[in-house]
Motif scaffolding. Structure first.
Motif, short mmCIF file in Angstrom:
data_model
loop_
_atom_site.label_atom_id
_atom_site.label_comp_id
_atom_site.label_asym_id
_atom_site.label_seq_id
_atom_site.Cartn_x
_atom_site.Cartn_y
_atom_site.Cartn_z
N MET A 34 0.82 -1.20 0.00
CA MET A 34 0.00 0.00 0.00
C MET A 34 0.86 1.25 0.00
N TYR A 36 0.35 5.26 1.26
CA TYR A 36 -0.47 6.23 1.96
C TYR A 36 0.13 7.62 1.78
N LEU A 46 -5.18 6.33 2.40
CA LEU A 46 -4.80 5.29 1.45
C LEU A 46 -4.90 5.79 0.01
N TYR A 49 -3.46 0.32 -3.42
CA TYR A 49 -3.40 -0.99 -2.76
C TYR A 49 -3.14 -2.02 -3.85
N LEU A 88 3.96 7.36 2.53
CA LEU A 88 4.35 6.19 3.32
C LEU A 88 4.02 4.92 2.55
N ASP A 92 1.67 -5.82 4.26
CA ASP A 92 0.98 -6.76 5.14
C ASP A 92 1.25 -8.18 4.64
#
Lengths: 112, 115
Positions: A34, A36, A46, A49, A88, A92
Motif C-alpha cells: 500500500m 499512503y 490510502l 493498494y 508512506l 501486510d
C-alpha cells in the motif's frame, strides 16, 4: 535492519514533474502493498493498494511491485503543489490481518 | 458520514503518569487498530481490537493496553509514561467480514508529549 526501508528525503521537484518514490523490504512473506499520503497534522490516507507483483494505475498515480527484487514504487505524473505531503509505503503478510508495517515516509514538496 | 475521530487532539503528561486516548471508528466499521508514529518515522502497529477483544499485537510492552466497547469505539491506555512515548497516536478502523480487508481509515491522531 528494518523490515521496510524508505528514503526519508526530503524530495523537492517542480510542478508538472514525474515523481518516483520507492521502498525496499526484506521479508518475502509480504503479499499486500500500500501507499499512503499524509498531510501535515493529518492521519494517513490510502492512495494505492496492490496484491503481489505487477502494476496498478489510478489517475495520475501508478504503483509497481517487484517481489523478486523486494522493491515497490509509486509514480506521480503531472505533479501538483497539492501533492506535497509525506508518502508512506506499507505492507501486510496476510489479507485482512491489517498489521501493517510502514516505511519511514518520504517528504515530498512540489514547487509551483 | 463522519470518519474516524480521536480525542483529545493534543495531550501533555509527565513521566510516570497514565494516559487514555479515545477513538470512534468510521460508521459501519467494527475493527479498530492503534499505531504509534514517532516524529519523522512511519507508524508502528500497537494492537487491534475486534469484537471487544485484542485480536493481535505488535512489539509493545504491557504498559500499552486497550479496550473496545460494544459500540466499537476504543481506548488506548499507556501506564508509567516514558519520554520515548511522545508520539502521534493513530487510530485506524475497518470492517472485517470474515476474511477481512486491508482498507483501513485513519483518524487525525492524538499528539502526546511526555515531559
Amino acid at each position: 535492519q528494518k523490515e521496510v526501508e524508505q528514503d526519508p528525503g526530503p524530495l523537492s521537484v517542480p510542478e508538472g514533474a514525474i515523481v518516483s518514490l520507492n521502498c525496499t523490504y526484506s521479508n518475502s512473506a509480504f503479499q499486500y502493498f500500500m501507499w499512503y499520503r499524509q498531510y501535515s497534522r493529518k492521519g494517513p490516507e490510502l492512495l494505492m493498494y496492490t496484491y503481489s507483483s505487477g502494476n496498478k494505475e489510478d489517475g495520475r498515480f501508478t504503483a509497481q511491485v517487484d517481489k523478486s527484487s523486494k522493491y515497490i514504487s509509486l509514480f506521480i505524473r503531472d505533479s501538483q503543489p497539492s501533492d506535497s505531503a509525506t508518502y508512506l509505503c506499507a505492507m501486510d503478510r496476510i489479507q485482512g490481518a491489517q498489521k501493517l508495517v510502514f516505511g519511514q515516509g518520504t517528504r515530498l514538496t512540489i514547487n509551483p | 458520514d463522519a470518519g474516524v475521530t480521536q480525542s483529545p487532539t493534543h495531550l501533555i503528561k509527565t513521566r510516570g503518569q497514565q494516559v487514555t486516548l479515545r477513538c470512534s471508528p468510521k460508521s459501519g466499521h467494527d475493527t479498530v487498530s492503534w499505531y504509534q508514529q514517532a516524529l519523522g518515522q512511519g507508524p508502528q502497529f500497537i494492537f487491534q481490537y475486534y469484537e471487544e477483544e485484542e485480536r493481535q499485537r505488535g512489539n509493545f510492552p504491557d504498559r500499552f493496553s486497550g479496550h473496545q466497547f460494544p459500540n466499537y469505539s476504543s481506548e488506548l491506555n499507556v501506564n508509567a509514561l516514558l519520554l520515548g512515548d511522545s508520539a502521534l497516536y493513530l487510530c485506524a478502523s475497518s470492517f472485517l467480514p470474515g476474511g477481512g480487508t486491508d482498507t483501513q481509515y485513519f483518524g487525525p491522531g492524538t499528539r502526546l508529549t511526555v515531559l
